[in-house]
Design an enzyme around this catalytic site. Structure first.
Site, short mmCIF file in Angstrom:
data_model
loop_
_atom_site.label_atom_id
_atom_site.label_comp_id
_atom_site.label_asym_id
_atom_site.label_seq_id
_atom_site.Cartn_x
_atom_site.Cartn_y
_atom_site.Cartn_z
N SER A 70 0.56 -21.18 6.72
CA SER A 70 1.98 -21.08 6.35
C SER A 70 2.25 -19.81 5.52
O SER A 70 1.60 -19.59 4.49
CB SER A 70 2.36 -22.34 5.56
OG SER A 70 3.36 -22.06 4.62
N1 LIG Z 1 11.75 -21.56 1.02
C1 LIG Z 1 10.55 -22.35 1.14
C2 LIG Z 1 10.19 -22.55 2.60
C3 LIG Z 1 9.02 -23.51 2.75
C4 LIG Z 1 8.87 -23.99 4.18
O1 LIG Z 1 9.87 -24.16 4.93
N2 LIG Z 1 7.62 -24.26 4.56
C5 LIG Z 1 7.38 -24.81 5.88
C6 LIG Z 1 5.99 -24.39 6.39
S1 LIG Z 1 5.88 -22.67 6.63
C7 LIG Z 1 7.38 -26.33 5.74
O2 LIG Z 1 6.91 -26.87 4.78
N3 LIG Z 1 7.94 -27.03 6.74
C8 LIG Z 1 7.96 -28.46 6.77
C9 LIG Z 1 9.33 -29.03 6.58
O3 LIG Z 1 10.29 -28.26 6.39
O4 LIG Z 1 9.45 -30.25 6.61
C10 LIG Z 1 9.40 -21.67 0.37
O5 LIG Z 1 9.43 -20.44 0.28
O6 LIG Z 1 8.53 -22.37 -0.15
#
Ligand SMILES: N[C@@H](CCC(=O)N[C@@H](CS)C(=O)NCC(=O)O)C(=O)O
Length: 219
Positions: A11
């Site tokens: 990620s």
């Molecule tokens: N703005 C957040 C974005 C985090 C994000 O969307 N991470 C994704 C993986 S790259 C995630 O956890 N997706 C799972 C979900 O949204 O349920 C950050 O910078 O931490």
């Protein structure tokens, strides 16, 4: 001091935190959260972060911080020996904040809007307008780098960590070529010589790109 970071190095926002931890010389234990296995939707994880995104940082007294941008601001404010990664000067601070919002609001959404249908809805075709969003974001980056070596001036800041993690992942869809995006290309080369680059971004991003290419081939 050893932090617990929940996530996976595939990620990009997790990698941006790993880059910052390395730059600050801080140790962390990466506790794997497998998104494809829906581990982020388990009650135990939602108790830590109701928004169920990774990364989540557990700080010393059992408190949790999520959103990679908030985590990196916290780490620098709390642990850096000087303020160069996140300057206290009000104007420079605002420039870094602007770039962090650009990552949250423009760069990362360009990636997420392609990844989600690909990884979670088994779609293998990427509409052209989504590629256009990446190209437009790269052109903004070219502008940001017009007079400087890094995204907020001639000194490395946390904004560079976020842009690095996101842009190297966007390269799964549109590689940054030197003839089209010369400043962005030169900046990437500059970032790749960081002593911790390969370990925390270079190798994991290759795994991510390989995964994307498999999905695009329909596997
Ligand atoms: N703005 C957040 C974005 C985090 C994000 O969307 N991470 C994704 C993986 S790259 C995630 O956890 N997706 C799972 C979900 O949204 O349920 C950050 O910078 O931490």
């Amino acid at each position: 001091m050893k932090f617990i970071l929940y996530g996976t190095e595939i990620s990009p926002p997790v990698r941006s935190v790993l880059l910052c931890l390395k730059a600050l010389g801080l140790e962390c234990e990466l506790r794997n959260i497998d998104l494809l296995a829906k581990e982020h939707l388990k009650e135990e994880f939602i108790r830590k972060n109701p928004q169920h995104t990774i990364p989540v940082l557990e700080i010393e007294d059992g408190k949790y911080i999520w959103d990679s941008h908030a985590i990196n601001c916290y780490l620098v404010n709390r642990y850096a020996k000087n303020d160069s990664l996140y300057p206290k000067d009000h104007y420079l601070h605002a420039i870094v904040d602007q770039r962090l919002h650009f990552d949250s609001g423009v760069l990362f959404p360009a990636l997420r809007s392609i990844n989600y249908p690909l990884f979670y809805h088994n779609e293998h075709e990427v509409p052209e307008w989504k590629y256009d969003c990446i190209r437009e974001a790269y052109l903004f980056c070219e502008k940001f780098l017009e007079h400087y070596n890094y995204f907020c001036g001639n000194t490395l800041t946390i904004a560079d960590f976020h842009f690095l993690a996101t842009i190297t992942s966007l390269e799964a869809y549109i590689p940054v070529h030197g003839d089209q995006y010369p400043r962005l290309f030169a900046w990437l080369k500059r970032m790749q010589v960081l002593p911790y680059y390969n370990e925390v971004n270079g190798l994991p991003v290759h795994k991510f790109i390989e995964l994307v290419h498999q999905k695009l081939r329909g596997h």
